[in-house]
Motif scaffolding. Structure first.
Motif, short mmCIF file in Angstrom:
data_model
loop_
_atom_site.label_atom_id
_atom_site.label_comp_id
_atom_site.label_asym_id
_atom_site.label_seq_id
_atom_site.Cartn_x
_atom_site.Cartn_y
_atom_site.Cartn_z
N LYS A 109 -23.55 13.06 -67.98
CA LYS A 109 -24.69 12.31 -67.09
C LYS A 109 -25.43 13.55 -66.40
N TYR A 110 -26.69 12.79 -66.68
CA TYR A 110 -28.39 13.48 -66.08
C TYR A 110 -28.37 12.35 -65.47
N SER A 111 -29.37 13.20 -64.45
CA SER A 111 -30.24 12.44 -63.10
C SER A 111 -31.52 11.86 -64.17
N MET A 112 -31.99 10.40 -63.17
CA MET A 112 -32.85 9.43 -63.99
C MET A 112 -34.32 10.42 -64.04
N SER A 113 -34.42 11.74 -63.77
CA SER A 113 -35.65 12.63 -64.42
C SER A 113 -34.98 13.95 -64.71
N GLY A 114 -33.58 13.39 -65.49
CA GLY A 114 -33.21 14.69 -66.21
C GLY A 114 -32.53 15.80 -66.09
N ASP A 115 -32.27 15.90 -64.42
CA ASP A 115 -31.64 16.91 -63.79
C ASP A 115 -30.33 16.37 -64.85
N LYS A 116 -29.49 18.16 -65.02
CA LYS A 116 -28.05 18.05 -65.48
C LYS A 116 -27.01 17.74 -64.13
N VAL A 117 -26.19 17.11 -64.27
CA VAL A 117 -25.41 16.49 -62.89
C VAL A 117 -24.30 17.89 -62.98
N ILE A 118 -23.50 18.17 -63.74
CA ILE A 118 -23.17 19.08 -64.12
C ILE A 118 -23.78 20.63 -63.90
N HIS A 119 -24.00 21.37 -62.71
CA HIS A 119 -24.20 22.76 -62.24
C HIS A 119 -23.39 23.84 -63.55
#
Length: 132
Positions: free
Chosen positions: A65-75
């Motif tokens: 899963k990634y956010s709408m802006s492409g950021d990672k959900v799992i850090h």
């Protein structure tokens, strides 16, 4: 390939796929890996997963899963209990990851579950991994 620690293998595959921005990762199937994938889905860290059955062991396909802006959900996803050093915690000693912003995955007598669910059901167990 002979794998001695399927949990560490699963977490490493997820960590590596997440690092390079893959949408999907394939993991060899086992009951414990299926339980961890279910917890990650229930807590919102992965979009979905499905089991691909073949005539051998089988495979779990995890959709990251990634956010709408492409950021990672799992850090960060880290193994806590290892084959050489098992870590068990009672319900009162379960860690709070990032003050509740992350989760700990626990293997209990009632199955694999997140630390929140373990507190609700008042059970402790082996601390498998932490996710933030």
């Amino acid at each position: 390939m002979n794998n001695q620690d399927p949990i560490a293998d699963m977490l490493t595959r997820i960590r590596n796929a997440n690092r390079v921005g893959r949408r999907m990762v394939l993991i060899p199937k086992s009951k414990i890996c299926h339980g961890i994938a279910q917890v990650l889905k229930d807590e919102g860290y992965v979009d979905d997963f499905d089991v691909i059955d073949d005539d051998k062991q089988g495979t779990i396909r995890v959709k990251l899963k990634y956010s709408m802006s492409g950021d990672k959900v799992i850090h960060a996803i880290d193994r806590a209990s290892k084959p050489g050093r098992r870590i068990y915690r009672g319900v009162g000693d379960l860690p709070r990851i990032l003050n509740g912003m992350g989760i700990a995955v626990v293997s209990t007598s009632k199955g694999v579950m997140s630390d929140r669910k373990a507190r609700e059901q008042n059970v402790g167990g082996e601390l498998l991994c932490t996710v933030s």
